[in-house]
Design a protein around this motif. Structure first.
Motif, mmCIF file in Angstrom:
data_model
loop_
_atom_site.group_PDB
_atom_site.id
_atom_site.type_symbol
_atom_site.label_atom_id
_atom_site.label_comp_id
_atom_site.label_asym_id
_atom_site.label_seq_id
_atom_site.Cartn_x
_atom_site.Cartn_y
_atom_site.Cartn_z
ATOM 1 N N GLY A 161 0.819 -1.211 0.000
ATOM 2 C CA GLY A 161 0.000 0.000 0.000
ATOM 3 C C GLY A 161 0.850 1.258 0.000
ATOM 4 N N ILE A 162 1.877 1.277 0.844
ATOM 5 C CA ILE A 162 2.756 2.449 0.927
ATOM 6 C C ILE A 162 3.501 2.654 -0.395
ATOM 7 N N MET A 163 3.992 1.545 -0.982
ATOM 8 C CA MET A 163 4.745 1.659 -2.232
ATOM 9 C C MET A 163 3.878 2.176 -3.369
ATOM 10 N N LEU A 164 2.630 1.714 -3.463
ATOM 11 C CA LEU A 164 1.747 2.179 -4.536
ATOM 12 C C LEU A 164 1.445 3.667 -4.392
ATOM 13 N N LEU A 165 1.295 4.131 -3.157
ATOM 14 C CA LEU A 165 1.064 5.555 -2.937
ATOM 15 C C LEU A 165 2.277 6.376 -3.363
ATOM 16 N N CYS A 166 3.467 5.800 -3.200
ATOM 17 C CA CYS A 166 4.703 6.511 -3.572
ATOM 18 C C CYS A 166 5.039 6.383 -5.056
#
Length: 422
Positions: free
Chosen positions: A310-315
């Motif tokens: 989730g964090i990687m997709l947001l970044c």
């Protein structure tokens, strides 16, 4: 009792890898999309074939799971070889760039062929390796990710099959290869004899837990809250990964061109991100996450995997326009996406029972079909609207919700015919 005549269990792993290399064909779809868009297809149409294939894959897998007890794993594997091979051969002979034909031949028929075979190596592998369920499931399905890289590169940069032979001939050749590999691998798709266990396992604590574990039928499983929490998490995680697969070529190409690269340079960089970094990490993620889960536990592993995703997709929207950050993002997204296919079968076995995993996991895997509609179609629609970043943002938030959902999964016990959460 069975030591002298029983098959070496590592042949089951070899067969599983050969099968999964071919079934990974569905992830190679992205290599065909640039040629199809040049032929006049919209981005939504390119993702529609992919989504249809995923839905056919998931639905057929439920039917295949039911048939495993009567047909046996070897017969299911051979059926997969015939149907998958036929789908791609027909696409080559009669499809070409026709949207309707490719929806039928690659989407419906090809997807059904994958669904017939996918559950086989998972169920067989867990029965041969009750002592290493996470590791062996990850190893068995790693071919799915590595296969995608091979098929993409053969059709594209390495083999240049599309450029030299055209789409139709490439589809036909792939169909023949898929049939041969799945048929060969299927020869070793057999369950161990009743009562067999690997040396030293029968007296181990793991064996005792295996013997005492809850084994729920599919109807019992569907009445538990655990099923729906696992289903929701897999839906969001699958949607995010499948959306990323569909856009890992198209979105970075646009972002890199906006950053100053030529179209040819952007195509080469984005192609490497998908075919090498994403695909290689996808395969490794299956093995590594599966192995880690044998120590960390399935629930904690899935929580970490979906949270990081989730964090990687947001970044990722800030990374796609830089070559090296793109490679990093593609690696992490592919690594976590690959982990789904090792962790969700094993959490199904741990939660609802190993003996029924061949029948129960296909119901969990329906979430992959749901994600296969939501993720790629969302990406395609937002891409046609010129807003690829929003697709990654939505899927990133969904993964974080999935991490919260899996944290609520607790063991299941069945007492006196009742299914209860403890």
């Amino acid at each position: 009792m069975y030591q002298q005549k029983v098959m070496n269990r590592w042949f089951a792993v070899l067969g599983a890898i050969l099968i999964q290399i071919s079934l990974g064909a569905i992830y190679a779809w992205s290599v065909f999309t640039p040629s199809l868009t040049e032929a006049g297809w919209s981005k939504v149409q390119t993702q529609a074939v992919f989504s249809i294939g995923l839905v056919a894959f998931a639905i057929t897998m439920v039917w295949a799971g039911r048939k495993m007890t009567t047909w046996g794993p070897r017969k299911l594997a051979l059926s997969s070889a015939v149907v998958l091979g036929a789908g791609y051969i027909l696409a080559g002979l009669f499809g070409g760039t026709n949207f309707t034909a490719l929806c039928i031949f690659i989407g419906i028929i090809g997807g059904a062929g994958i669904g017939l075979g996918y559950v086989v190596p998972i169920a067989v592998g867990m029965r041969w390796f009750p002592d290493k369920k996470g590791f062996i499931t990850g190893l068995a399905v790693a071919g799915f990710g590595f296969g995608a890289m091979a098929w993409v590169k053969l059709a594209g940069a390495w083999g240049q099959m599309i450029q030299n032979m055209g789409l139709s001939t490439t589809f036909t050749i792939y169909g023949v290869a898929f049939f041969a590999l799945v048929a060969i691998g299927g020869m070793w798709m057999v369950f161990p004899p009743e009562g067999w266990a690997p040396e030293g396992f029968s007296t181990s604590p793991a064996a005792k837990a295996e013997a005492d574990e809850t084994n729920l039928s599919s109807s019992e499983m569907l009445r538990t809250p655990q099923f729906y929490l696992i289903f929701l998490t897999f839906t969001f995680s699958a949607a995010a990964g499948l959306m990323s697969i569909g856009l890992m070529k198209l979105y970075p190409m646009e972002a890199l061109q906006q950053a100053g690269l030529t179209r040819m340079e952007a195509s080469a960089v984005s192609g490497t991100a998908m075919a090498v970094f994403f695909s290689l990490a996808n395969g490794l993620g299956r093995i590594i996450w599966g192995t880690l889960s044998d120590g960390l536990g399935r629930r904690m592993s899935i929580l970490l995997m979906t949270g990081i995703q989730g964090i990687m997709l947001l970044c990722f929207t800030f990374m796609a326009g830089n070559e090296y950050l793109l490679y990093l993002g593609a690696t992490i997204i592919g690594f976590n996406f690959g982990g789904n296919f090792a962790l969700f079968p094993t959490i199904t076995a741990d939660t609802f029972g190993t003996k029924k995993v061949g029948q129960n996991y296909p119901y969990i895997f329906l979430s992959y079909g749901v994600g296969g509609i939501f993720g790629p179609m969302l990406g395609g629609m937002l891409g046609d609207m010129g807003n690829f970043p929003l697709a990654f943002t939505i899927c990133g938030a969904a993964c974080l919700i999935g991490a919260a959902a899996i944290s609520m999964v607790k063991p299941v016990e069945r007492e006196a015919g009742a299914v209860e959460a403890t």
